[in-house]
Design an enzyme around this catalytic site. Sequence first.
Site, PDB file in Angstrom:
ATOM      1  N   HIS A 197      41.005  45.413  35.305  1.00  0.00           N
ATOM      2  CA  HIS A 197      40.310  44.946  34.110  1.00  0.00           C
ATOM      3  C   HIS A 197      40.089  46.137  33.185  1.00  0.00           C
ATOM      4  O   HIS A 197      40.054  47.292  33.635  1.00  0.00           O
ATOM      5  CB  HIS A 197      38.963  44.332  34.483  1.00  0.00           C
ATOM      6  CG  HIS A 197      39.078  43.035  35.229  1.00  0.00           C
ATOM      7  ND1 HIS A 197      38.014  42.172  35.348  1.00  0.00           N
ATOM      8  CD2 HIS A 197      40.117  42.456  35.874  1.00  0.00           C
ATOM      9  CE1 HIS A 197      38.385  41.115  36.035  1.00  0.00           C
ATOM     10  NE2 HIS A 197      39.669  41.268  36.383  1.00  0.00           N
ATOM     11  N   GLU A 211      37.481  47.353  31.672  1.00  0.00           N
ATOM     12  CA  GLU A 211      36.335  48.216  31.992  1.00  0.00           C
ATOM     13  C   GLU A 211      36.626  49.103  33.196  1.00  0.00           C
ATOM     14  O   GLU A 211      36.265  50.283  33.207  1.00  0.00           O
ATOM     15  CB  GLU A 211      35.080  47.372  32.263  1.00  0.00           C
ATOM     16  CG  GLU A 211      34.620  46.538  31.085  1.00  0.00           C
ATOM     17  CD  GLU A 211      35.196  45.126  31.085  1.00  0.00           C
ATOM     18  OE1 GLU A 211      34.560  44.250  30.484  1.00  0.00           O
ATOM     19  OE2 GLU A 211      36.279  44.889  31.680  1.00  0.00           O
ATOM     20  N   CYS A 245      32.736  41.046  33.674  1.00  0.00           N
ATOM     21  CA  CYS A 245      32.727  40.144  34.827  1.00  0.00           C
ATOM     22  C   CYS A 245      31.871  40.778  35.928  1.00  0.00           C
ATOM     23  O   CYS A 245      31.488  41.948  35.829  1.00  0.00           O
ATOM     24  CB  CYS A 245      34.154  39.907  35.314  1.00  0.00           C
ATOM     25  SG  CYS A 245      34.858  41.316  36.202  1.00  0.00           S
ATOM     26  N   CYS A 248      33.321  44.185  37.192  1.00  0.00           N
ATOM     27  CA  CYS A 248      33.159  45.272  36.227  1.00  0.00           C
ATOM     28  C   CYS A 248      31.691  45.663  36.080  1.00  0.00           C
ATOM     29  O   CYS A 248      31.367  46.845  35.957  1.00  0.00           O
ATOM     30  CB  CYS A 248      33.757  44.870  34.884  1.00  0.00           C
ATOM     31  SG  CYS A 248      35.551  44.692  34.950  1.00  0.00           S
TER      32      CYS A 248
END
Length: 154
Positions: free
Chosen positions: A51, A53, A81, A84
Amino acid sequence: MDDFMKEAVKEAVSGMRQNHGGPFGAVIVKDNEIIARAHNEVIKNNDPTDHAEMIAIRKAAKKLSRFDLGDCELYSSCEPCPMCFAAIHWAKIKKVYYGCTREDAAKIGFDDNYIYEVIKGETDEKRVSLVQTDRDACLEAFKEWERKQDKVQY
């Protein structure tokens, strides 16, 4: 629009257009300067943890040669999410700015609501079975860690 958020959105669009992953981008800022930028690369790398991040945190930690990013801020094109969000805590980042909400993400097929429900203990549905085994053998590494004289606590 905030200049740092503008850069996070540019990352999101870039990654999406290159088919690297979903429309998510992030930048990490220290002392009013971008030190890391990333976009979602789940598809590109066949890695469900890639992801924006997560990648930005990895890049920032590498650039600064440290795992504590407590003096940095994160700008994300979307509310982080659960994975993260946990990584943000592990990195000790104290402030996160985000654009879209998790509800916005759910509307385009990125729904993390089940994970939030599991974390809060609000669902009986179990998609993952947790089975504890061989605790005594595994505790040996923990005992060695406790005795370790040169450990770096984090």
